[in-house]
Design a protein around this motif. Sequence first.
Motif, PDB file in Angstrom:
ATOM      1  N   LEU A 118       5.534 -77.155   2.121  1.00 38.79           N
ATOM      2  CA  LEU A 118       4.779 -76.031   2.680  1.00 38.79           C
ATOM      3  C   LEU A 118       4.495 -74.987   1.602  1.00 38.79           C
ATOM      4  CD1 LEU A 118       3.519 -74.456   5.022  1.00 38.79           C
ATOM      5  CD2 LEU A 118       5.823 -73.647   5.595  1.00 38.79           C
ATOM      6  N   ARG A 119       5.524 -74.611   0.859  1.00 38.95           N
ATOM      7  CA  ARG A 119       5.347 -73.633  -0.215  1.00 38.95           C
ATOM      8  C   ARG A 119       4.344 -74.153  -1.251  1.00 38.95           C
ATOM      9  NH1 ARG A 119       8.828 -69.500   0.045  1.00 38.95           N
ATOM     10  NH2 ARG A 119       8.544 -68.849  -2.104  1.00 38.95           N
ATOM     11  N   GLY A 120       4.444 -75.450  -1.557  1.00 33.57           N
ATOM     12  CA  GLY A 120       3.528 -76.050  -2.535  1.00 33.57           C
ATOM     13  C   GLY A 120       2.075 -76.002  -2.088  1.00 33.57           C
ATOM     14  N   LEU A 121       1.842 -76.253  -0.805  1.00 32.47           N
ATOM     15  CA  LEU A 121       0.472 -76.184  -0.279  1.00 32.47           C
ATOM     16  C   LEU A 121      -0.092 -74.768  -0.388  1.00 32.47           C
ATOM     17  CD1 LEU A 121       0.697 -78.376   2.949  1.00 32.47           C
ATOM     18  CD2 LEU A 121      -0.525 -78.918   0.829  1.00 32.47           C
ATOM     19  N   ILE A 122       0.739 -73.804  -0.060  1.00 29.75           N
ATOM     20  CA  ILE A 122       0.291 -72.407  -0.116  1.00 29.75           C
ATOM     21  C   ILE A 122       0.028 -71.990  -1.563  1.00 29.75           C
ATOM     22  CG2 ILE A 122       0.982 -70.004   0.317  1.00 29.75           C
ATOM     23  CD1 ILE A 122       2.501 -71.151   2.825  1.00 29.75           C
ATOM     24  N   LEU A 123       0.947 -72.323  -2.446  1.00 27.52           N
ATOM     25  CA  LEU A 123       0.762 -71.984  -3.866  1.00 27.52           C
ATOM     26  C   LEU A 123      -0.439 -72.725  -4.442  1.00 27.52           C
ATOM     27  CD1 LEU A 123       4.474 -71.957  -5.022  1.00 27.52           C
ATOM     28  CD2 LEU A 123       2.938 -69.978  -4.849  1.00 27.52           C
ATOM     29  N   ARG A 137      -3.206 -73.116  -3.168  1.00 24.02           N
ATOM     30  CA  ARG A 137      -4.432 -72.370  -2.847  1.00 24.02           C
ATOM     31  C   ARG A 137      -4.622 -71.196  -3.808  1.00 24.02           C
ATOM     32  NH1 ARG A 137      -8.334 -74.385  -0.771  1.00 24.02           N
ATOM     33  NH2 ARG A 137      -9.097 -72.374  -0.117  1.00 24.02           N
ATOM     34  N   GLY A 138      -3.716 -71.080  -4.795  1.00 23.82           N
ATOM     35  CA  GLY A 138      -3.842 -70.011  -5.772  1.00 23.82           C
ATOM     36  C   GLY A 138      -3.270 -68.686  -5.316  1.00 23.82           C
ATOM     37  N   LEU A 139      -2.487 -68.725  -4.264  1.00 23.54           N
ATOM     38  CA  LEU A 139      -1.881 -67.487  -3.760  1.00 23.54           C
ATOM     39  C   LEU A 139      -0.612 -67.185  -4.548  1.00 23.54           C
ATOM     40  CD1 LEU A 139      -2.545 -68.411  -0.092  1.00 23.54           C
ATOM     41  CD2 LEU A 139      -3.565 -66.484  -1.294  1.00 23.54           C
ATOM     42  N   PRO A 140      -0.342 -65.922  -4.788  1.00 24.26           N
ATOM     43  CA  PRO A 140       0.833 -65.563  -5.592  1.00 24.26           C
ATOM     44  C   PRO A 140       2.140 -65.889  -4.872  1.00 24.26           C
ATOM     45  CG  PRO A 140      -0.356 -63.591  -4.859  1.00 24.26           C
ATOM     46  CD  PRO A 140      -1.143 -64.768  -4.409  1.00 24.26           C
ATOM     47  N   ASP A 141       3.129 -66.262  -5.654  1.00 24.24           N
ATOM     48  CA  ASP A 141       4.448 -66.636  -5.132  1.00 24.24           C
ATOM     49  C   ASP A 141       5.060 -65.527  -4.276  1.00 24.24           C
ATOM     50  OD1 ASP A 141       6.627 -68.510  -4.953  1.00 24.24           O
ATOM     51  OD2 ASP A 141       7.756 -67.140  -6.239  1.00 24.24           O
ATOM     52  N   GLU A 142       4.811 -64.275  -4.653  1.00 23.67           N
ATOM     53  CA  GLU A 142       5.408 -63.166  -3.894  1.00 23.67           C
ATOM     54  C   GLU A 142       4.822 -63.025  -2.486  1.00 23.67           C
ATOM     55  OE1 GLU A 142       2.350 -61.335  -6.758  1.00 23.67           O
ATOM     56  OE2 GLU A 142       4.074 -62.656  -6.994  1.00 23.67           O
ATOM     57  N   ASN A 143       3.698 -63.702  -2.210  1.00 18.68           N
ATOM     58  CA  ASN A 143       3.095 -63.644  -0.877  1.00 18.68           C
ATOM     59  C   ASN A 143       3.454 -64.832   0.015  1.00 18.68           C
ATOM     60  OD1 ASN A 143       0.554 -62.191  -2.599  1.00 18.68           O
ATOM     61  ND2 ASN A 143       1.240 -61.188  -0.730  1.00 18.68           N
ATOM     62  N   VAL A 144       4.102 -65.836  -0.541  1.00 15.75           N
ATOM     63  CA  VAL A 144       4.340 -67.072   0.208  1.00 15.75           C
ATOM     64  C   VAL A 144       5.157 -66.824   1.477  1.00 15.75           C
ATOM     65  CG1 VAL A 144       5.403 -69.365   0.148  1.00 15.75           C
ATOM     66  CG2 VAL A 144       4.032 -68.576  -1.781  1.00 15.75           C
ATOM     67  N   ASP A 145       6.256 -66.083   1.381  1.00 14.19           N
ATOM     68  CA  ASP A 145       7.075 -65.836   2.572  1.00 14.19           C
ATOM     69  C   ASP A 145       6.298 -65.059   3.628  1.00 14.19           C
ATOM     70  OD1 ASP A 145       9.294 -67.220   1.631  1.00 14.19           O
ATOM     71  OD2 ASP A 145      10.128 -65.449   0.636  1.00 14.19           O
ATOM     72  N   GLN A 146       5.490 -64.100   3.204  1.00 10.34           N
ATOM     73  CA  GLN A 146       4.668 -63.337   4.152  1.00 10.34           C
ATOM     74  C   GLN A 146       3.646 -64.259   4.830  1.00 10.34           C
ATOM     75  OE1 GLN A 146       2.255 -60.228   2.396  1.00 10.34           O
ATOM     76  NE2 GLN A 146       1.774 -59.329   4.386  1.00 10.34           N
ATOM     77  N   ILE A 192       3.915 -67.524   5.290  1.00  6.06           N
ATOM     78  CA  ILE A 192       4.637 -68.390   6.225  1.00  6.06           C
ATOM     79  C   ILE A 192       4.950 -67.633   7.507  1.00  6.06           C
ATOM     80  CG2 ILE A 192       6.805 -69.652   6.612  1.00  6.06           C
ATOM     81  CD1 ILE A 192       6.656 -70.463   3.611  1.00  6.06           C
ATOM     82  N   ASP A 193       5.375 -66.389   7.386  1.00  9.60           N
ATOM     83  CA  ASP A 193       5.632 -65.566   8.577  1.00  9.60           C
ATOM     84  C   ASP A 193       4.363 -65.413   9.426  1.00  9.60           C
ATOM     85  OD1 ASP A 193       8.327 -65.168   8.203  1.00  9.60           O
ATOM     86  OD2 ASP A 193       8.145 -63.087   7.528  1.00  9.60           O
ATOM     87  N   ILE A 194       3.233 -65.209   8.786  1.00 11.05           N
ATOM     88  CA  ILE A 194       1.963 -65.077   9.511  1.00 11.05           C
ATOM     89  C   ILE A 194       1.645 -66.377  10.244  1.00 11.05           C
ATOM     90  CG2 ILE A 194      -0.543 -64.832   9.223  1.00 11.05           C
ATOM     91  CD1 ILE A 194       0.113 -62.831   6.910  1.00 11.05           C
TER      92      ILE A 194
END
Length: 154
Positions: free
Chosen positions: A75-80, A82-91, A93-95
Amino acid sequence: MRPRALIDILNHCRAFAVNLRHPRIEVDDIRKGLVAYSSDLVIDIGYEIRDILPEAKDVLVAFLEENQVLSATALRGLILGRGLPDENVDQIIDILLWFGVLGVKRPDGSVTYIYDVNYDMPILRGFIEKYQAAGVSFQINAAFVPGLQIRAAS
């Protein structure tokens, strides 16, 4: 997820039946209606995500043709990816958890979505923490499977 969703699905199914001049809603109308509803849901939730976190507006695209069940690492890999910063991944996922896109897969195979815990995020996060050691997994809500062409869990 909500009573309104059932009305929306039925409206899509009815629209296909009417447009194809069926005297009643047929099985194929239902299939097509579910796909149309799912596509609309992807668009609508995408707008909601954009309004909360503009840089994550297209995050749902990351799930195209993915497996319905994802490890936390995947899941984290898919989000990252997309070019999204690591510091936003938990936020992010919460969304995704808040909007019911993702649920927490429990060891017994059941899945808990936000609406199963009365929209109480601390409880949902508690499940994630509890299953962290065993390797928490997430499941994409079945409502998104057709719209994102997810490989459904068996």
